[in-house]
Motif scaffolding. Sequence first.
Motif, mmCIF file in Angstrom:
data_model
loop_
_atom_site.group_PDB
_atom_site.id
_atom_site.type_symbol
_atom_site.label_atom_id
_atom_site.label_comp_id
_atom_site.label_asym_id
_atom_site.label_seq_id
_atom_site.Cartn_x
_atom_site.Cartn_y
_atom_site.Cartn_z
ATOM 1 N N ASP A 9 0.816 -1.205 0.000
ATOM 2 C CA ASP A 9 0.000 0.000 0.000
ATOM 3 C C ASP A 9 0.856 1.264 0.000
ATOM 4 N N ASP A 10 2.163 1.104 0.016
ATOM 5 C CA ASP A 10 3.096 2.226 -0.041
ATOM 6 C C ASP A 10 3.484 2.475 -1.500
ATOM 7 N N ILE A 11 3.009 3.586 -2.064
ATOM 8 C CA ILE A 11 3.264 3.894 -3.474
ATOM 9 C C ILE A 11 4.754 3.983 -3.771
ATOM 10 N N ASN A 12 5.527 4.511 -2.838
ATOM 11 C CA ASN A 12 6.968 4.664 -3.058
ATOM 12 C C ASN A 12 7.663 3.309 -3.185
ATOM 13 N N ILE A 13 7.251 2.342 -2.356
ATOM 14 C CA ILE A 13 7.829 0.992 -2.451
ATOM 15 C C ILE A 13 7.450 0.362 -3.790
ATOM 16 N N LEU A 14 6.189 0.530 -4.195
ATOM 17 C CA LEU A 14 5.752 -0.024 -5.483
ATOM 18 C C LEU A 14 6.598 0.539 -6.624
ATOM 19 N N LYS A 15 6.809 1.846 -6.617
ATOM 20 C CA LYS A 15 7.584 2.482 -7.686
ATOM 21 C C LYS A 15 9.032 2.000 -7.670
ATOM 22 N N LEU A 16 9.642 1.961 -6.479
ATOM 23 C CA LEU A 16 11.040 1.551 -6.361
ATOM 24 C C LEU A 16 11.248 0.129 -6.882
ATOM 25 N N VAL A 17 10.430 -0.803 -6.401
ATOM 26 C CA VAL A 17 10.588 -2.207 -6.796
ATOM 27 C C VAL A 17 10.252 -2.386 -8.272
ATOM 28 N N ASN A 18 9.211 -1.689 -8.738
ATOM 29 C CA ASN A 18 8.820 -1.788 -10.144
ATOM 30 C C ASN A 18 9.952 -1.349 -11.062
ATOM 31 N N ILE A 19 10.543 -0.204 -10.775
ATOM 32 C CA ILE A 19 11.642 0.306 -11.616
ATOM 33 C C ILE A 19 12.825 -0.664 -11.608
ATOM 34 N N HIS A 20 13.196 -1.126 -10.425
ATOM 35 C CA HIS A 20 14.360 -2.003 -10.295
ATOM 36 C C HIS A 20 14.151 -3.330 -11.043
ATOM 37 N N LEU A 21 12.982 -3.931 -10.874
ATOM 38 C CA LEU A 21 12.736 -5.239 -11.507
ATOM 39 C C LEU A 21 12.504 -5.101 -13.009
ATOM 40 N N SER A 22 11.849 -4.023 -13.424
ATOM 41 C CA SER A 22 11.630 -3.804 -14.860
ATOM 42 C C SER A 22 12.950 -3.646 -15.592
ATOM 43 N N GLU A 23 13.904 -2.973 -14.960
ATOM 44 C CA GLU A 23 15.224 -2.797 -15.578
ATOM 45 C C GLU A 23 15.945 -4.124 -15.763
ATOM 46 N N GLN A 24 15.578 -5.125 -14.950
ATOM 47 C CA GLN A 24 16.196 -6.450 -15.076
ATOM 48 C C GLN A 24 15.445 -7.358 -16.040
ATOM 49 N N GLY A 25 14.402 -6.831 -16.663
ATOM 50 C CA GLY A 25 13.681 -7.609 -17.661
ATOM 51 C C GLY A 25 12.466 -8.350 -17.154
ATOM 52 N N TYR A 26 12.099 -8.161 -15.885
ATOM 53 C CA TYR A 26 10.892 -8.797 -15.361
ATOM 54 C C TYR A 26 9.656 -8.004 -15.797
ATOM 55 N N ASN A 27 8.541 -8.711 -15.977
ATOM 56 C CA ASN A 27 7.258 -8.074 -16.244
ATOM 57 C C ASN A 27 6.554 -7.908 -14.897
ATOM 58 N N VAL A 28 6.271 -6.673 -14.495
ATOM 59 C CA VAL A 28 5.813 -6.391 -13.139
ATOM 60 C C VAL A 28 4.336 -5.995 -13.111
ATOM 61 N N PHE A 29 3.590 -6.615 -12.197
ATOM 62 C CA PHE A 29 2.210 -6.232 -11.919
ATOM 63 C C PHE A 29 2.159 -5.658 -10.506
ATOM 64 N N GLN A 30 1.268 -4.692 -10.292
ATOM 65 C CA GLN A 30 1.211 -4.023 -9.000
ATOM 66 C C GLN A 30 -0.198 -4.077 -8.413
ATOM 67 N N ALA A 31 -0.264 -4.237 -7.086
ATOM 68 C CA ALA A 31 -1.536 -4.182 -6.371
ATOM 69 C C ALA A 31 -1.317 -3.456 -5.057
ATOM 70 N N LYS A 32 -2.333 -2.720 -4.611
ATOM 71 C CA LYS A 32 -2.196 -1.918 -3.393
ATOM 72 C C LYS A 32 -2.770 -2.602 -2.156
ATOM 73 N N ASP A 33 -3.462 -3.730 -2.330
ATOM 74 C CA ASP A 33 -3.965 -4.481 -1.183
ATOM 75 C C ASP A 33 -4.197 -5.932 -1.586
ATOM 76 N N GLY A 34 -4.515 -6.766 -0.604
ATOM 77 C CA GLY A 34 -4.648 -8.200 -0.839
ATOM 78 C C GLY A 34 -5.766 -8.571 -1.784
ATOM 79 N N MET A 35 -6.901 -7.888 -1.695
ATOM 80 C CA MET A 35 -8.039 -8.204 -2.562
ATOM 81 C C MET A 35 -7.706 -7.926 -4.028
ATOM 82 N N GLU A 36 -7.066 -6.782 -4.267
ATOM 83 C CA GLU A 36 -6.654 -6.448 -5.632
ATOM 84 C C GLU A 36 -5.632 -7.466 -6.144
#
Length: 226
Positions: A9-36
């Motif tokens: 639910d922390d937007i900053n963590i989502l952005k940080l991890v997304n950028i880092h993993l995308s640069e390594q070639g992973y396809n990243v999906f994001q959710a802000k809570d368990g239901m999503e």
Amino acid sequence: MTNILIVDDDINILKLVNIHLSEQGYNVFQAKDGMEALGLLKKEACDLAIVDVMMPFMDGYALTKEIRKEFDIPVILLTAKNQIEDKELGFQAGTDDYLVKPFEPKELSFRIKALLRRYDHQEDESILRIGSTTINKKSYEVQIGNRTLLLPLKEFELLYYLVSNPKQVFSREHLIEHIWGLDFEGDVRTVDVHIKRLRERFSKLTDGFQIKTVRGVGYQLEVQRR
């Protein structure tokens, strides 16, 4: 391509991890809570989940238990807590690994690679996943959700090659040489025809990727980020 789900639910963590993993070639999906997150997992074939413990509606422990019931994928729990009792709860819920915030992105990468090796999701290079699309080179089938497609051979080989090398730009000459072979007697317009057919097929079925024209050069497969 390996699909990774980040739940926080922390937007900053989502952005940080997304950028880092995308640069390594992973396809990243994001959710802000368990239901999503559970809704995404039911639509997308994910290979690993990174789950924050403290979230609204459904915490990371509860989400990990739900993932364990329905999906055979590794889970890494992220938490600001470093108490042994919290770690115990995480492992009881079924997590495979545990990382305390703040963490180094490189350490997260090491743990992801180790878990993917353990689960053997990266071992079979004949199966590619991109969004909701699975491309199986053993059976020459393309599956999108519950629908299975059997493409003409050269269309399949062209799609498989582009998906195997996302973001890379290939000239028509390179694609002719790789897909049709050096002794092919046709011309480069053959590539244009096959690309057009692939676009017509998949534009109606998925928005997970696009085959882009790079003017004056050739073609490039682009993964649509979410």
